[in-house]
Design a protein around this motif. Structure first.
Motif, mmCIF file in Angstrom:
data_model
loop_
_atom_site.group_PDB
_atom_site.id
_atom_site.type_symbol
_atom_site.label_atom_id
_atom_site.label_comp_id
_atom_site.label_asym_id
_atom_site.label_seq_id
_atom_site.Cartn_x
_atom_site.Cartn_y
_atom_site.Cartn_z
ATOM 1 N N ARG A 17 73.625 -13.418 16.171
ATOM 2 C CA ARG A 17 74.644 -14.453 16.438
ATOM 3 C C ARG A 17 74.084 -15.834 16.114
ATOM 4 O O ARG A 17 72.976 -16.171 16.526
ATOM 5 N N ILE A 19 74.068 -19.560 16.889
ATOM 6 C CA ILE A 19 74.418 -20.435 18.010
ATOM 7 C C ILE A 19 74.632 -21.844 17.463
ATOM 8 O O ILE A 19 73.722 -22.446 16.881
ATOM 9 N N ALA A 24 82.754 -20.492 19.104
ATOM 10 C CA ALA A 24 82.073 -19.362 19.723
ATOM 11 C C ALA A 24 81.050 -18.782 18.746
ATOM 12 O O ALA A 24 81.299 -18.754 17.539
ATOM 13 N N HIS A 66 64.089 -20.265 23.843
ATOM 14 C CA HIS A 66 64.930 -21.473 23.804
ATOM 15 C C HIS A 66 64.067 -22.692 23.511
ATOM 16 O O HIS A 66 63.959 -23.613 24.321
ATOM 17 N N TYR A 74 73.129 -24.850 24.061
ATOM 18 C CA TYR A 74 74.267 -23.959 23.834
ATOM 19 C C TYR A 74 73.912 -22.464 23.911
ATOM 20 O O TYR A 74 74.778 -21.622 23.706
ATOM 21 N N ALA A 76 72.401 -20.847 26.602
ATOM 22 C CA ALA A 76 72.095 -20.381 27.960
ATOM 23 C C ALA A 76 72.680 -19.004 28.260
ATOM 24 O O ALA A 76 72.152 -18.264 29.096
ATOM 25 N N ALA A 77 73.768 -18.642 27.592
ATOM 26 C CA ALA A 77 74.417 -17.349 27.854
ATOM 27 C C ALA A 77 73.614 -16.179 27.289
ATOM 28 O O ALA A 77 73.905 -15.022 27.614
ATOM 29 N N PHE A 78 72.597 -16.461 26.490
ATOM 30 C CA PHE A 78 71.815 -15.394 25.858
ATOM 31 C C PHE A 78 70.393 -15.392 26.426
ATOM 32 O O PHE A 78 69.785 -16.452 26.569
ATOM 33 N N CYS A 83 66.374 -14.698 21.735
ATOM 34 C CA CYS A 83 66.657 -15.871 20.887
ATOM 35 C C CYS A 83 65.435 -16.321 20.095
ATOM 36 O O CYS A 83 64.295 -16.172 20.523
#
Length: 320
Positions: A17, A19, A24, A66, A74, A76-78, A83
């Motif tokens: 994904r 980011i 989204a 991170h 952006y 934080a949800a993962f 990451c």
């Protein structure tokens, strides 16, 4: 490295994904190409979807977790272990990515790090072959590993060679041994090497002016017959890959000119080489104005990444 587990996973591809600050995160298939230096993925959405790519040689660093402003804001949800960030050389923006799992992320981080090291350690002939392969891959629109004359013209524009169509087609036909209006394999290799030679007439002139006959018998320094070379002995091992009887031939001479030995920058100056014991006011200092801006002063956004790039570029006086 093709047998390496991390590189094999990259060759098979992974869903990652992207980011970004807007929209989204969209999952895209990222896959390492067979050249071992190009990563392709699908970009855009709807009708504007297109195949995009980047070269591993353009990656400055790989950061796990991170460790970028984008992921801190952006991502934080993962999970952090899913990451990683690709930091590119030059002005290209960072690529913040999130894998489906920790294992996938680890394979990409480790694989990219290995490939970056391998590409950096390549010899000049390897780098030249690799560059040729990359250009051919981008120009081969239908991905059939063959080049039509139309694709060849596209390639010439891509590498900024302004050549008459008639002359280009003549060269194309000379290399088209199979006579099927397509270049492939050895034909492509021959075309690229002849193209490099013919697009650099000054190199031929230099070789002819300073070279001597390969037999080394009668040609004077200013004149040389058909096959000529430059005396490679003073260059030590740097000329070795292309030497013939202690002569550097055209290919070797080209590679020598493109190597670090032919760089306008003195390689000693890539390290601290001046007297650094003087007072600070005795030195010129590279300074950066509006360091925090990623683009122009009116519409550009501010980012801590701009400071990283300024410092990496050599600036030592920055504006907060």
């Amino acid at each position: 490295l093709t047998e390496d587990e991390d590189v094999q996973r990259m060759l098979r591809g992974s869903l990652l994904r992207k980011i970004k600050s807007r929209g989204a995160p969209r999952e895209r298939l990222f896959r390492l190409q067979e050249d071992g230096a190009t990563v392709c993925f699908e970009g855009g959405f709807g009708r504007s979807r297109s195949q995009q790519s980047f070269s591993v040689t353009h990656v400055e660093a790989v950061r796990e977790g991170h460790q970028s402003e984008g992921l801190r804001k952006y991502g934080a949800a993962f999970p952090e272990r899913h990451c990683f960030t690709l930091v590119f050389k030059g002005k290209r923006k960072n690529l913040d990515l999130a894998a489906r799992g920790e294992e996938d992320a680890r394979h990409w981080v480790q694989g990219l790090t290995k490939l970056m090291g391998r590409l950096q350690a390549m010899s000049q002939p390897e780098k030249l072959d690799h560059w040729i392969h990359g250009v051919l891959q981008r120009a081969d629109r239908n991905k059939d590993n063959k080049m039509s004359f139309r694709e060849v013209k596209s390639m010439l524009r891509m590498i900024n060679i302004d050549m008459d169509d008639g002359y280009a087609y003549q060269l194309f036909k000379e290399c088209d041994r199979s006579d099927n209006e397509r270049l492939e394999g050895r034909e492509l290799e021959e075309f690229c090497r002849r193209l490099l030679r013919r697009s650099n007439p000054r190199v031929d002139t230099a070789l002819g002016g300073w070279g001597r006959d390969i037999k080394g018998t009668s040609a004077s320094p200013g004149r040389c017959s058909g096959r000529s070379g430059v005396n490679a002995a003073p260059l030590g091992d740097r000329g070795h890959p292309a030497r013939q009887q202690d002569l550097m031939m055209l290919d070797g001479f080209m590679m020598y000119l493109l190597s670090a030995a032919g760089d306008i920058l003195n390689q000693d100056h890539t390290k601290v080489h001046q007297d650094m014991s003087q007072p600070l006011s005795h030195y010129f200092i590279s300074s950066s104005h509006n360091t925090y801006l990623t683009r122009n002063q009116i519409g550009g956004t501010s980012s801590t990444e701009a400071y990283v790039r300024a410092l990496m570029a050599g600036c030592r006086c920055v504006e907060l």
